[in-house]
Design a protein around this motif. Structure first.
Motif, mmCIF file in Angstrom:
data_model
loop_
_atom_site.group_PDB
_atom_site.id
_atom_site.type_symbol
_atom_site.label_atom_id
_atom_site.label_comp_id
_atom_site.label_asym_id
_atom_site.label_seq_id
_atom_site.Cartn_x
_atom_site.Cartn_y
_atom_site.Cartn_z
ATOM 1 N N PHE A 14 0.863 -1.180 0.000
ATOM 2 C CA PHE A 14 0.000 0.000 0.000
ATOM 3 C C PHE A 14 0.893 1.221 0.000
ATOM 4 C CE2 PHE A 14 -3.289 2.795 1.814
ATOM 5 C CZ PHE A 14 -4.289 2.507 0.902
ATOM 6 N N SER A 15 1.096 1.814 -1.151
ATOM 7 C CA SER A 15 2.053 2.906 -1.271
ATOM 8 C C SER A 15 1.339 4.253 -1.263
ATOM 9 C CB SER A 15 2.858 2.752 -2.563
ATOM 10 O OG SER A 15 2.008 2.889 -3.665
ATOM 11 N N LEU A 16 2.137 5.294 -1.239
ATOM 12 C CA LEU A 16 1.619 6.654 -1.227
ATOM 13 C C LEU A 16 0.860 6.972 -2.511
ATOM 14 C CD1 LEU A 16 1.480 9.277 0.358
ATOM 15 C CD2 LEU A 16 3.619 9.945 -0.718
ATOM 16 N N SER A 17 1.301 6.429 -3.628
ATOM 17 C CA SER A 17 0.596 6.685 -4.886
ATOM 18 C C SER A 17 -0.805 6.087 -4.865
ATOM 19 C CB SER A 17 1.397 6.158 -6.068
ATOM 20 O OG SER A 17 1.483 4.756 -6.018
ATOM 21 N N ASN A 18 -0.973 4.961 -4.192
ATOM 22 C CA ASN A 18 -2.309 4.373 -4.066
ATOM 23 C C ASN A 18 -3.219 5.275 -3.237
ATOM 24 O OD1 ASN A 18 -1.495 2.170 -5.526
ATOM 25 N ND2 ASN A 18 -1.163 0.868 -3.737
ATOM 26 N N ILE A 19 -2.669 5.857 -2.186
ATOM 27 C CA ILE A 19 -3.449 6.747 -1.330
ATOM 28 C C ILE A 19 -3.883 7.990 -2.107
ATOM 29 C CG2 ILE A 19 -3.372 8.204 0.730
ATOM 30 C CD1 ILE A 19 -1.472 6.130 1.948
ATOM 31 N N THR A 20 -2.967 8.565 -2.864
ATOM 32 C CA THR A 20 -3.323 9.765 -3.626
ATOM 33 C C THR A 20 -4.324 9.437 -4.733
ATOM 34 O OG1 THR A 20 -1.357 9.490 -5.019
ATOM 35 C CG2 THR A 20 -1.184 10.985 -3.154
ATOM 36 N N ASP A 21 -4.210 8.271 -5.335
ATOM 37 C CA ASP A 21 -5.193 7.875 -6.357
ATOM 38 C C ASP A 21 -6.580 7.760 -5.754
ATOM 39 O OD1 ASP A 21 -3.242 7.790 -8.288
ATOM 40 O OD2 ASP A 21 -2.949 5.606 -8.158
ATOM 41 N N ILE A 22 -6.657 7.186 -4.570
ATOM 42 C CA ILE A 22 -7.945 7.064 -3.882
ATOM 43 C C ILE A 22 -8.478 8.441 -3.518
ATOM 44 C CG2 ILE A 22 -9.050 6.229 -1.766
ATOM 45 C CD1 ILE A 22 -7.136 3.806 -1.931
ATOM 46 N N ALA A 23 -7.611 9.318 -3.019
ATOM 47 C CA ALA A 23 -8.033 10.667 -2.628
ATOM 48 C C ALA A 23 -8.531 11.459 -3.830
ATOM 49 C CB ALA A 23 -6.884 11.398 -1.947
ATOM 50 N N VAL A 24 -7.850 11.337 -4.960
ATOM 51 C CA VAL A 24 -8.266 12.062 -6.164
ATOM 52 C C VAL A 24 -9.637 11.589 -6.632
ATOM 53 C CG1 VAL A 24 -7.732 12.344 -8.620
ATOM 54 C CG2 VAL A 24 -5.952 12.666 -6.929
ATOM 55 N N LYS A 25 -9.964 10.333 -6.405
ATOM 56 C CA LYS A 25 -11.268 9.813 -6.809
ATOM 57 C C LYS A 25 -12.375 10.167 -5.821
ATOM 58 C CE LYS A 25 -9.310 5.969 -9.354
ATOM 59 N NZ LYS A 25 -9.071 4.523 -9.380
#
Length: 89
Positions: A14-25
């Protein structure tokens, strides 16, 4: 064989890019919710002011409606700006 196991571990992390992708959605949905809450709060307090029976009650309800609307719109604007910042990176 070690490379296959390493790739599986990296894909499951679970990386930071996954978190930002979820936040952007998710953030645009939350922005819409705040805007809807702003409209509902404004209408609720205005109707409560109208039904109070006095001009002072009407002004108080109208002012409370504007206050609730402004706070929700402010939160929607902050989240919208945050979404733009996150989506640029």
């Amino acid at each position: 064989m070690d490379q296959n196991q390493e790739q599986k571990q990296n894909s499951n992390s679970f990386s930071l890019s996954n978190i930002t992708d979820i936040a952007v959605k998710i953030i645009p949905i939350v922005v819409v919710v705040f805007v809807i809450l702003a409209v509902v709060a404004f209408l609720f307090y205005t109707v409560m002011g109208i039904t109070s029976g006095s001009f002072r009650g009407f002004l108080n309800g109208f002012a409370n409606g504007i206050s609730a609307c402004a706070s929700n719109v402010f939160m929607a604007l902050v989240l919208s700006a945050l979404n733009k910042i996150i989506s640029k990176k």
